[in-house]
Design a protein around this motif. Structure first.
Motif, short mmCIF file in Angstrom:
data_model
loop_
_atom_site.label_atom_id
_atom_site.label_comp_id
_atom_site.label_asym_id
_atom_site.label_seq_id
_atom_site.Cartn_x
_atom_site.Cartn_y
_atom_site.Cartn_z
N LEU A 34 36.54 98.44 1.23
CA LEU A 34 35.93 99.76 1.09
C LEU A 34 34.43 99.70 1.35
O LEU A 34 33.87 100.56 2.05
CB LEU A 34 36.21 100.32 -0.30
CG LEU A 34 35.67 101.70 -0.62
CD1 LEU A 34 36.35 102.74 0.25
CD2 LEU A 34 35.87 102.02 -2.08
N LEU A 35 33.78 98.68 0.82
CA LEU A 35 32.34 98.52 1.01
C LEU A 35 32.01 98.27 2.49
O LEU A 35 31.11 98.92 3.05
CB LEU A 35 31.83 97.36 0.16
CG LEU A 35 30.34 97.06 0.24
CD1 LEU A 35 29.56 98.21 -0.37
CD2 LEU A 35 30.03 95.77 -0.49
N LEU A 36 32.73 97.36 3.13
CA LEU A 36 32.46 97.08 4.54
C LEU A 36 32.78 98.28 5.43
O LEU A 36 32.06 98.55 6.40
CB LEU A 36 33.28 95.86 4.99
CG LEU A 36 32.84 94.52 4.40
CD1 LEU A 36 33.77 93.41 4.86
CD2 LEU A 36 31.41 94.21 4.77
N GLY A 37 33.84 99.00 5.12
CA GLY A 37 34.16 100.20 5.89
C GLY A 37 33.10 101.28 5.76
O GLY A 37 32.78 101.96 6.73
N GLY A 38 32.57 101.45 4.57
CA GLY A 38 31.50 102.42 4.37
C GLY A 38 30.24 102.07 5.13
O GLY A 38 29.61 102.92 5.76
N ILE A 39 29.89 100.77 5.10
CA ILE A 39 28.71 100.33 5.83
C ILE A 39 28.91 100.51 7.33
O ILE A 39 28.01 100.99 8.04
CB ILE A 39 28.39 98.86 5.48
CG1 ILE A 39 27.91 98.77 4.03
CG2 ILE A 39 27.35 98.28 6.42
CD1 ILE A 39 27.78 97.36 3.51
N ALA A 40 30.08 100.16 7.83
CA ALA A 40 30.36 100.31 9.26
C ALA A 40 30.34 101.79 9.66
O ALA A 40 29.84 102.14 10.74
CB ALA A 40 31.71 99.69 9.61
N GLY A 41 30.86 102.66 8.80
CA GLY A 41 30.86 104.09 9.11
C GLY A 41 29.46 104.66 9.20
O GLY A 41 29.14 105.45 10.10
N VAL A 42 28.59 104.26 8.28
CA VAL A 42 27.21 104.74 8.31
C VAL A 42 26.50 104.21 9.55
O VAL A 42 25.77 104.95 10.24
CB VAL A 42 26.46 104.32 7.03
CG1 VAL A 42 24.97 104.55 7.15
CG2 VAL A 42 27.02 105.06 5.83
N PHE A 43 26.71 102.94 9.88
CA PHE A 43 26.08 102.35 11.06
C PHE A 43 26.53 103.05 12.34
O PHE A 43 25.72 103.40 13.20
CB PHE A 43 26.39 100.86 11.13
CG PHE A 43 25.85 100.20 12.37
CD1 PHE A 43 24.50 99.92 12.49
CD2 PHE A 43 26.70 99.87 13.41
CE1 PHE A 43 24.00 99.33 13.64
CE2 PHE A 43 26.21 99.27 14.56
CZ PHE A 43 24.86 99.00 14.67
N LEU A 44 27.84 103.27 12.48
CA LEU A 44 28.34 103.91 13.68
C LEU A 44 27.90 105.36 13.78
O LEU A 44 27.66 105.87 14.88
CB LEU A 44 29.87 103.82 13.73
CG LEU A 44 30.44 102.43 13.94
CD1 LEU A 44 31.95 102.47 13.85
CD2 LEU A 44 29.99 101.84 15.25
N ASP A 45 27.75 106.02 12.65
CA ASP A 45 27.30 107.41 12.67
C ASP A 45 25.84 107.48 13.12
O ASP A 45 25.46 108.36 13.89
CB ASP A 45 27.47 108.04 11.29
CG ASP A 45 27.12 109.51 11.30
OD1 ASP A 45 27.54 110.20 12.26
OD2 ASP A 45 26.45 109.97 10.37
N ARG A 46 25.04 106.54 12.67
CA ARG A 46 23.63 106.54 13.08
C ARG A 46 23.48 106.20 14.56
O ARG A 46 22.53 106.64 15.20
CB ARG A 46 22.82 105.55 12.24
CG ARG A 46 22.61 106.01 10.83
CD ARG A 46 21.76 105.03 10.08
NE ARG A 46 21.59 105.47 8.71
CZ ARG A 46 20.48 106.01 8.25
NH1 ARG A 46 19.45 106.15 9.01
NH2 ARG A 46 20.40 106.38 6.98
N GLN A 47 24.39 105.42 15.11
CA GLN A 47 24.34 105.08 16.53
C GLN A 47 24.89 106.20 17.40
O GLN A 47 24.74 106.16 18.61
CB GLN A 47 25.13 103.79 16.78
CG GLN A 47 24.57 102.58 16.08
CD GLN A 47 23.17 102.22 16.54
OE1 GLN A 47 22.85 102.35 17.70
NE2 GLN A 47 22.33 101.81 15.62
N GLY A 48 25.59 107.15 16.81
CA GLY A 48 26.13 108.27 17.57
C GLY A 48 27.52 108.02 18.12
O GLY A 48 27.98 108.77 18.97
N PHE A 49 28.22 107.00 17.64
CA PHE A 49 29.55 106.70 18.14
C PHE A 49 30.62 107.64 17.58
O PHE A 49 31.69 107.76 18.15
CB PHE A 49 29.95 105.26 17.80
CG PHE A 49 29.16 104.24 18.58
CD1 PHE A 49 29.17 104.24 19.96
CD2 PHE A 49 28.42 103.28 17.93
CE1 PHE A 49 28.46 103.30 20.68
CE2 PHE A 49 27.70 102.34 18.63
CZ PHE A 49 27.72 102.35 20.01
N LEU A 50 30.36 108.29 16.47
CA LEU A 50 31.38 109.11 15.83
C LEU A 50 31.33 110.57 16.24
O LEU A 50 32.04 111.39 15.70
CB LEU A 50 31.24 109.01 14.30
CG LEU A 50 31.42 107.60 13.74
CD1 LEU A 50 31.27 107.61 12.23
CD2 LEU A 50 32.77 107.04 14.13
#
Length: 73
Positions: A34-50
């Motif tokens: 859950l922790l790693l998924g949350g971090i990956a989601g925030v990172f990808l959102d900031r990069q504009g991938f989502l």
């Protein structure tokens, strides 16, 4: 087989030994995931991938621009 022979006569079901450690390991892995998924989601959102971000509203000037010289009477 008589009635009640298939059930243990203990006071209840308590987790012991290896079963307790297995449950703790599964719970720990779920928390780490859950922790790693949350971090990956925030990172990808900031990069504009989502998806595309909506444009930020532009600031509107409320006051007219100041004049350098006031008009002569």
């Amino acid at each position: 087989m008589k009635r009640g022979e298939s059930h243990s006569t203990g006071k209840g079901r308590r987790l012991r030994g290896e079963t307790l450690w297995n449950g703790a390991a599964v719970a720990g892995l779920l928390c780490v995931g859950l922790l790693l998924g949350g971090i990956a989601g925030v990172f990808l959102d900031r990069q504009g991938f989502l998806g595309d971000r909506p444009d930020a509203p532009q600031a509107v000037e409320a006051l007219p621009p100041a004049q350098a010289d006031p008009p002569a009477p």
